[in-house]
Structures are given as C-alpha cells and as structure tokens.
Enzyme design. Structure first.
Site, PDB file in Angstrom:
ATOM      1  N   LYS A 192       0.911  -1.207   0.018  1.00 41.72           N
ATOM      2  CA  LYS A 192       0.015  -0.159  -0.174  1.00 41.72           C
ATOM      3  C   LYS A 192       0.864   1.454  -0.026  1.00 41.72           C
ATOM      4  O   LYS A 192       0.638   2.213  -0.855  1.00 41.72           O
ATOM      5  CB  LYS A 192      -0.926  -0.181   1.231  1.00 41.72           C
ATOM      6  CG  LYS A 192      -1.701   1.485   1.493  1.00 41.72           C
ATOM      7  CD  LYS A 192      -2.551   1.202   2.683  1.00 41.72           C
ATOM      8  CE  LYS A 192      -1.858   0.802   4.093  1.00 41.72           C
ATOM      9  NZ  LYS A 192      -0.809   2.099   4.480  1.00 41.72           N
ATOM     10  N   THR A 193       1.689   1.201   1.012  1.00 36.44           N
ATOM     11  CA  THR A 193       2.640   2.366   1.096  1.00 36.44           C
ATOM     12  C   THR A 193       3.466   2.830  -0.225  1.00 36.44           C
ATOM     13  O   THR A 193       3.569   3.659  -0.515  1.00 36.44           O
ATOM     14  CB  THR A 193       3.670   2.283   2.413  1.00 36.44           C
ATOM     15  OG1 THR A 193       2.717   2.181   3.426  1.00 36.44           O
ATOM     16  CG2 THR A 193       4.425   3.480   2.374  1.00 36.44           C
ATOM     17  N   ASP A 245      -3.872   8.519   3.048  1.00 41.49           N
ATOM     18  CA  ASP A 245      -3.399   7.059   3.396  1.00 41.49           C
ATOM     19  C   ASP A 245      -4.440   6.527   4.653  1.00 41.49           C
ATOM     20  O   ASP A 245      -4.962   7.351   5.202  1.00 41.49           O
ATOM     21  CB  ASP A 245      -2.134   7.273   3.804  1.00 41.49           C
ATOM     22  CG  ASP A 245      -1.479   5.612   3.942  1.00 41.49           C
ATOM     23  OD1 ASP A 245      -2.204   4.749   3.480  1.00 41.49           O
ATOM     24  OD2 ASP A 245      -0.483   5.642   4.294  1.00 41.49           O
ATOM     25  N   GLU A 246      -4.371   5.499   4.672  1.00 38.50           N
ATOM     26  CA  GLU A 246      -5.449   4.751   5.670  1.00 38.50           C
ATOM     27  C   GLU A 246      -6.753   5.062   5.883  1.00 38.50           C
ATOM     28  O   GLU A 246      -7.454   5.298   6.752  1.00 38.50           O
ATOM     29  CB  GLU A 246      -4.638   4.677   7.026  1.00 38.50           C
ATOM     30  CG  GLU A 246      -3.186   4.248   7.198  1.00 38.50           C
ATOM     31  CD  GLU A 246      -3.047   2.862   7.454  1.00 38.50           C
ATOM     32  OE1 GLU A 246      -4.185   2.037   7.173  1.00 38.50           O
ATOM     33  OE2 GLU A 246      -2.244   2.129   7.398  1.00 38.50           O
ATOM     34  N   GLN A 264      -9.189  -3.970   7.647  1.00 34.44           N
ATOM     35  CA  GLN A 264      -8.281  -3.661   8.703  1.00 34.44           C
ATOM     36  C   GLN A 264      -8.638  -2.480   9.345  1.00 34.44           C
ATOM     37  O   GLN A 264      -7.884  -1.614   9.987  1.00 34.44           O
ATOM     38  CB  GLN A 264      -6.696  -3.335   8.196  1.00 34.44           C
ATOM     39  CG  GLN A 264      -5.984  -4.618   7.572  1.00 34.44           C
ATOM     40  CD  GLN A 264      -4.593  -4.346   7.121  1.00 34.44           C
ATOM     41  OE1 GLN A 264      -3.630  -4.125   8.048  1.00 34.44           O
ATOM     42  NE2 GLN A 264      -4.358  -4.654   5.954  1.00 34.44           N
ATOM     43  N   ARG A 308      -0.089 -10.193  10.757  1.00 33.71           N
ATOM     44  CA  ARG A 308       1.335  -9.702  11.250  1.00 33.71           C
ATOM     45  C   ARG A 308       2.295 -10.807  11.042  1.00 33.71           C
ATOM     46  O   ARG A 308       3.527 -10.411  11.093  1.00 33.71           O
ATOM     47  CB  ARG A 308       1.142  -9.340  12.495  1.00 33.71           C
ATOM     48  CG  ARG A 308       0.353  -8.053  13.077  1.00 33.71           C
ATOM     49  CD  ARG A 308       0.245  -6.835  12.414  1.00 33.71           C
ATOM     50  NE  ARG A 308      -0.656  -7.104  10.943  1.00 33.71           N
ATOM     51  CZ  ARG A 308      -0.460  -6.240   9.814  1.00 33.71           C
ATOM     52  NH1 ARG A 308       0.436  -5.629   9.837  1.00 33.71           N
ATOM     53  NH2 ARG A 308      -1.686  -6.482   9.060  1.00 33.71           N
TER      54      ARG A 308
END
Length: 629
Positions: free
Chosen positions: A28-29, A211-212, A241, A585
């Site tokens: 994503k980043t 973002d997010e 998420q 994770r």
C-alpha cells in the site's frame, strides 16, 4: 520503483476519484508513494500536492522515499503531513476568524485532563469519570457535529456531557488554545463557512491523497471533500483492517466511496508479499464471516507456513508453552526480535512477563508511556510552555513548586484567589509580587521563577533548557528527589539529553513546542524499543508491523471478542477485523492460543477460533489440547 501490474494500474490512472483497496502486505505505502512520484513526473508541483498520512512517522518515511525516487529536496514536500499537522497550518493562518489570536497553543493530553479534572471538581462530579468524559468529548468532535452527538448520547451516568463540554471549550478559548480534535473541527468549520478560503485551498492543492482511508472519521471525510477539486483524489486503505471504530473512525466512508464520488475508480491489490499462503488463507476465511466489506481474494506466492491453534488450562500454562516454543524457534535461527506475542487487552501481558523473566527470555513491551508523557520531560516542557504561553495555567501550576519552592496547595489557592476577570495564574503571580502579597521564601521563589520564564522566552529552545537546569538545580532535584536509583536517574538523564537534542533542531521555543505537540507518540524514541527481545504488544499497537512468528494469545469469548465490543453485529465485525490484523502480522509461523481459565474465570474459546477451524481445510491448522507441559 518496481511495481506489480495491479499497483502500476492504480498509479497510472488519472481523471476521477480513485480508491485503492490494498490487502495486508500488498504494498500500500509503495503504491501511494509511487503515485506522488508519478504526479510529479507528469508536471504536478510537489509543493501543491497534499498527501495525508495517519502518523508523522509515515509522513517522514514517505518524504524520504520521495527524495530518493525524484531527487527533489525534502523541503519540496511541505504538504506531506498528517491531517492534524496540515490542518494546524491552515488554522494558524485564519484562527482570528474564530476569535483566536496567533500564536495559538496546542494543549497536550496532560493539559486537557487537568482542565477536565478541575471542571469535574467544580461541578462536584467524581474524577473517576475523567477518562470516559474525555473520550466522549473527543468522539463528539470527531463526529463532525458535537451538539448532535451529545443530543444522541447526552449523559454519562448522572453527568450531562454538554455541561462539561461547554466549560471545557470555554477554558480552551480563554487560554487561546486548542486540543488535538479542535485542530480538525475548527479547520473544517473555516473551510465550510468561508467560501473564499475554501476555494483558495482547492485551487492551491492540485491533488489530494489520503493514506489509511478506512480509518477516516466523519470530520476527516469532511475535510477531504472540502479540499479536493475536479476529482483529483487518490485514497488507499483496507476495510478489512478498519479497527478504530471506538475512536470514531467510520469504515462506511470507505465502503461507500463508489457511491459518494461520481465516476469513482476502484483498484484492488490482492497479492500479499509478507505472509505465507497458509496464513493468508486463514485470514481470508475468517473475514468472510463479515457482512459489511469489499470483496477481494488475497493470496501469496510463498508456501510452507505453519498455523497452529492450542488450548490450555490457564494463562500460566499458556505462557510457559509459548516461552518454550519461542526458545525452540530461536534455536532454529528465528531472532527474538522477529517474534511477537499479541493480546487484545494489556493485562494479558502479566503472565508472560513473569514467565519470560523466570525463564530468562529477553522481551520488550511496546505499549509503554510515550516520550513526552514522562515526568522529567513534562516538567521541562511546562517551563517552556509557561514562558511563551503565559495564559497556560496548567503548565505553570505543574512547575510552580518543581523543584520545591515551598509552594503547596494552599499557596496555589491563594494565588488563584488573586485573579481578576480573565486573569491567568501567571498574571496573578505577577500581581501578587507587585502588591507585596507574598513574604519571605515564597516571594523569593516566585520572583526567581517569573524572572526565569521572562529570561528564557527569547532564547533558542536548547539554550532555554540549559538555563532552566542552571537556575533551578533541576538535575539535582531529579537525582535526589525523583529517581529511584542510579539506573533510573541515568535513564531520565538520557531522556533529557534527547529532549535537548530535539529542541536544538528548532530556532524558537514556539516552533519546537508546536512540533512536539503534533508529534504525539508515533515518532517518539522509547526505551523499550531500543531493547532487544520478544515483542509484547496489543493487537491495536501491532498494526503496520510484521514478524516471522506471531503468538495471538487469549483467544477466548469476552476477551477476544472483548466484552465491551459485543453489543452489536457491527462491533463484532470490528473485533473480527482486529483478529484479521493480528493474523496478518505473521510471516511464517502463526499460533493462536486460548485457556479455560484466565484471572481465575472460565470462558470458552473465541468464536473466531471456531470460524477458522470450520473454514480452513487447505492449510489444515491443528487445535491441540494441552493439559501438561
């Protein structure tokens, strides 16, 4: 930067509002950063690109990546910021419209709670409600319509929330200060109510990126819409998420993106580059039980992951097994730092701390106090605050007897009794000194304090801190009166050295305090993070992190899902998304554990364990009943 075909398609598309639905570990980043670089290559001005991240750390990392990718100096990206940082720049410029004056002060959590404590005392209300009241006021502001929120939720027990809210806002306004939530609320109000200002920003920002996006609350969504123009919007996130509903985030903004924005384009990033496919399958099967979600089929090209579910008699047996398994993995070349024990509630760490200490297993807790919340840092910061913000009664009250000047609660009350009209506590001290209202040691101590505050006001931040040390004897106070032992003193001394270094990077005290207030905790150095060992942290705290091996402990009903989040299907869905975050994770090894008894109470295994067991046939995870170790 090398991109997958899915990432490349999202980056290259222009023309209408775009939503990138990025699964866990899907880059994503990388995609968001590549989009900014792509816009610059197309001729967009980096100075006029607004890229919103949710932490200062993420903003700094993005700017560093952009420097590496484009060769453009880091100062060319002034609007790669968090919502709060970006909005504060706007608020400072036009705060006079709302009756504030520059410089406007940002109140920290400590200062906010001090005001609320005083209000509760004034209204003869129990201070045990402080946390709930503070949380509800924050939620009211982030809803975008505080009064409407308080109409729906008017009381906390016998407390009328609006009464406290009004007193709290009055206290902030009198101090010419804002809290963290007001930064967004007041900026939204300016953009909403002043058309010329809104159009100026819309014309200035050539592109808006967020973002997010799944964690946006109503207020942040309002700001996004008010700043965006001509469909130049690019949002990235993962509704699977979305785990901050309790803070006011609203995943519906993400889910309704295509309906809200005309001709919106949605791209999906489904390949997980982090986890082995057995773990990705577990996560996929779990989240399918949620009704409200965007469908996607995440996958990984890596195979050979391990997934196990184990059940124990109690938390002690659970912790002992985990300890032994960690040592076995370490013997098989998995570093301690690449393993994590995740839990839904902080109290769960105690049995693991005890066991790890008893078995000499190194560990670190990543949920400890933030740098700026530590006693010695708060003390020095309040000296700086009192020097440049004379209306800050909270800061002055903290340091008026630090180090000791013989000024107790009775003298503080006497000083406050000297106030007239909207006089601040510092004004009252100055008045008392002028009127000879104090005598002996008290007069000497207060005179020296006021002179020090006046003297440091025009110094650079690091010079001011050194003068505070010199004039007050603070280091001797720290050593003799505060520190528990030599190790504790050294740790606090190192914290102050770090404070001086950070302060030395800024030219003025106000500039430094502004940055410190906006940073909050996400970029702070923490003693625990410097240590080596197995990571112990909450699942909320693990978001964005990754480990070779993950132990998700405490998988029982009433704990995970948590009893406070079992009142509706929507709350259960957020708890399930939290389990999804925990699972993803893990890179290679995943262990989910439960116990019959925790804190001496019985609870059955989590429904999420049952959902995974029922659905997962590909990865064939095992549920083992452990009765003896």
């Amino acid at each position: 930067m090398k991109l997958s075909q899915q990432q490349k398609s999202a980056v290259e598309y222009n023309g209408t509002p775009t939503l990138v639905v990025a699964g866990a570990g899907a880059g994503k980043t990388r995609t968001l950063t590549a989009k900014v670089a792509s816009l610059i290559s197309q001729g967009y001005d980096p100075y006029r690109i607004l890229a919103i991240t949710f932490t200062n750390k993420a903003a700094n990392e993005m700017k560093n990546r952009l420097v590496s990718m484009t060769g453009i100096p880091i100062k060319s990206f002034p609007w790669v910021r968090t919502f709060h940082s970006a909005c504060f720049q706007m608020l400072k410029k036009d705060c006079e419209l709302l009756g504030y004056q520059n410089p406007i002060q940002i109140y920290t959590t400590y200062q906010q709670q001090k005001i609320l404590k005083d209000i509760l005392a004034k209204l003869n209300l129990d201070k045990k409600n402080l946390s709930t009241v503070s949380s509800q006021i924050s939620n009211a502001k982030n809803s975008g319509n505080p009064l409407e929120f308080m109409d729906r939720k008017p009381r906390i027990g016998s407390i009328r929330l609006v009464d406290i809210y009004n007193e709290y806002e009055k206290g902030l306004k009198n101090a010419n200060a804002v809290d963290f939530d007001n930064i967004l609320l007041l900026t939204r109000n300016i953009l909403r109510d002043y058309i010329e200002i809104r159009e100026n920003y819309q014309n200035f920002f050539q592109f808006v990126l967020v973002d997010e996006y799944q964690d946006s609350n109503n207020l942040q969504e309002d700001l996004t819409q008010l700043l965006m123009k001509n469909g130049n919007l690019f949002c990235v996130g993962d509704d699977w998420q979305a785990i901050y509903g309790f803070r006011g985030s609203n995943v519906n903004h993400f889910l309704s993106f295509s309906k809200k924005y005309k001709n919106a384009q949605v791209f999906k990033l489904e390949q997980n580059y982090r986890s082995f496919n057995e773990i990705v399958d577990i996560a996929n099967h779990l989240i399918k039980n949620n009704e409200f979600k965007m469908d996607k089929q995440c996958f990984s090209e890596k195979s050979g992951g391990t997934v196990n579910m184990l059940h124990f008699e109690d938390e002690s047996e659970e912790a002992m097994w985990v300890s032994r398994k960690i040592k076995t993995l370490h013997e098989n070349n998995v570093p301690y730092e690449k393993m994590a024990v995740l839990y839904r509630a902080k109290f769960c760490s105690l049995s693991f701390e005890k066991t790890f200490r008893a078995t000499s297993l190194p560990y670190r807790i990543l949920d400890s106090k933030g740098f700026f919340e530590r006693r010695e840092i708060l003390d020095i910061t309040c000296y700086l605050l009192a020097s440049v913000f004379p209306k800050d009664d909270t800061a002055l009250e903290r340091i008026i007897n630090v180090p000791r000047r013989g000024i107790g609660p009775a003298m503080v009350k006497k000083i406050n009794d000297l106030k007239e009209d909207n006089m601040s506590m510092q004004d009252a001290v100055r008045k008392g000194l002028s009127d000879k209202a104090f005598s002996g040691k008290i007069e000497k101590g207060l005179s020296e304090l006021i002179k020090l505050l006046d003297d440091i006001k025009s110094l650079t931040p690091d010079e001011a801190i050194h003068m505070i040390f010199k004039k007050t004897g603070y280091m001797d106070y720290l050593k003799d009166d505060i520190s528990t032992d030599a190790v504790d003193f050294t740790s606090r001394q190192e914290n102050l050295e770090q404070l001086i270094y950070a302060a030395s990077q800024k030219e003025t005290i106000r500039e430094y305090l502004e940055e410190a207030a906006l940073v909050k905790e996400d970029t702070e150095e923490d003693d625990e993070k410097k240590k080596k060992g197995v990571n112990l942290l909450t699942i909320h705290g693990s978001k964005g992190l990754e480990y070779t091996a993950v132990f998700i402990i405490g998988c029982e009903e009433q704990l995970f899902p948590h009893w406070r989040s079992m009142n509706s299907d929507r709350e259960i869905e957020e708890e399930r998304r939290l389990m999804y975050v925990a699972i993803t994770r893990a890179e290679q090894y995943l262990f989910l554990t439960s116990a019959d008894f925790r804190k001496g109470r019985f609870n059955p295994p989590s429904r999420f364990i049952d959902e995974i067991k029922a659905a997962c046939t590909k990865s064939k995870p095992t549920l083992k009943k452990r009765r003896q170790i």
